[in-house]
Design a protein around this motif. Structure first.
Motif, PDB file in Angstrom:
ATOM      1  N   ALA A   8      -3.840  14.074   3.863  1.00 50.69           N
ATOM      2  CA  ALA A   8      -3.102  13.464   4.973  1.00 50.69           C
ATOM      3  C   ALA A   8      -3.063  14.420   6.162  1.00 50.69           C
ATOM      4  O   ALA A   8      -3.258  14.005   7.316  1.00 50.69           O
ATOM      5  CB  ALA A   8      -1.699  13.083   4.530  1.00 50.69           C
TER       6      ALA A   8
ATOM      7  N   ALA B 175      -6.560  14.545   7.783  1.00 49.51           N
ATOM      8  CA  ALA B 175      -6.824  13.319   8.538  1.00 49.51           C
ATOM      9  C   ALA B 175      -6.067  13.330   9.876  1.00 49.51           C
ATOM     10  O   ALA B 175      -6.631  12.982  10.916  1.00 49.51           O
ATOM     11  CB  ALA B 175      -6.443  12.101   7.706  1.00 49.51           C
TER      12      ALA B 175
ATOM     13  N   ARG C 238     -11.080   4.663   1.550  1.00 51.08           N
ATOM     14  CA  ARG C 238      -9.884   4.166   0.863  1.00 51.08           C
ATOM     15  C   ARG C 238      -8.789   5.216   0.978  1.00 51.08           C
ATOM     16  O   ARG C 238      -9.050   6.416   1.000  1.00 51.08           O
ATOM     17  CB  ARG C 238     -10.161   3.795  -0.585  1.00 51.08           C
ATOM     18  N   ARG C 239      -7.586   4.732   1.052  1.00 49.09           N
ATOM     19  CA  ARG C 239      -6.404   5.593   1.146  1.00 49.09           C
ATOM     20  C   ARG C 239      -5.993   6.016  -0.253  1.00 49.09           C
ATOM     21  O   ARG C 239      -6.065   5.223  -1.190  1.00 49.09           O
ATOM     22  CB  ARG C 239      -5.265   4.808   1.802  1.00 49.09           C
ATOM     23  N   THR C 240      -5.560   7.239  -0.405  1.00 45.97           N
ATOM     24  CA  THR C 240      -5.108   7.723  -1.703  1.00 45.97           C
ATOM     25  C   THR C 240      -3.594   7.581  -1.801  1.00 45.97           C
ATOM     26  O   THR C 240      -2.903   7.352  -0.802  1.00 45.97           O
ATOM     27  CB  THR C 240      -5.485   9.200  -1.909  1.00 45.97           C
TER      28      THR C 240
ATOM     29  N   GLU D 253      -1.541   9.627   0.533  1.00 46.98           N
ATOM     30  CA  GLU D 253      -1.748   9.353   1.959  1.00 46.98           C
ATOM     31  C   GLU D 253      -2.976  10.059   2.529  1.00 46.98           C
ATOM     32  O   GLU D 253      -3.143  10.109   3.751  1.00 46.98           O
ATOM     33  CB  GLU D 253      -0.505   9.694   2.790  1.00 46.98           C
TER      34      GLU D 253
ATOM     35  N   TRP E   5      -7.368  10.440   2.410  1.00 39.92           N
ATOM     36  CA  TRP E   5      -8.452   9.467   2.523  1.00 39.92           C
ATOM     37  C   TRP E   5      -9.678   9.959   1.766  1.00 39.92           C
ATOM     38  O   TRP E   5      -9.999  11.145   1.805  1.00 39.92           O
ATOM     39  CB  TRP E   5      -8.848   9.278   3.990  1.00 39.92           C
TER      40      TRP E   5
END
Length: 91
Positions: free
Chosen positions: A25, A28, A47-49, A52, A54
């Protein structure tokens, strides 16, 4: 890589791009991902983990630098995120 990892402006910045990338996060946020207006192509393979972060895949198939389309995708990603690898942002 333009700069050595220890010379990057923030420890969150990834050192380089690969076919499959994990960005926390914090990473990003630091590189400005996602920007819906500029990152539609990347978001189609991201895809988001739960934490939060990526997971971002640059191309559908594993990166093949002999494939001109893959090389272009990698160049676009470095252009979009110049901080990765140590390029200064010139916006």
């Amino acid at each position: 890589m333009i700069s050595l990892p220890e010379k990057l402006p923030a420890p969150e910045i990834p050192w380089f791009l690969g076919w499959l990338n994990y960005w926390s996060a914090a990473a990003a946020r630091t590189i400005g991902f996602p920007d819906p207006t500029r990152d539609a192509e990347l978001l189609s393979r991201a895809r988001r983990t739960e934490s939060e972060g990526w997971v971002v895949q640059l191309t559908d198939a594993p990166l093949d630098l002999d494939n001109p389309a893959h090389l272009q995708a990698l160049k676009r990603a470095y252009h979009r995120f110049p901080e990765i690898g140590g390029m200064p942002r010139t916006t």
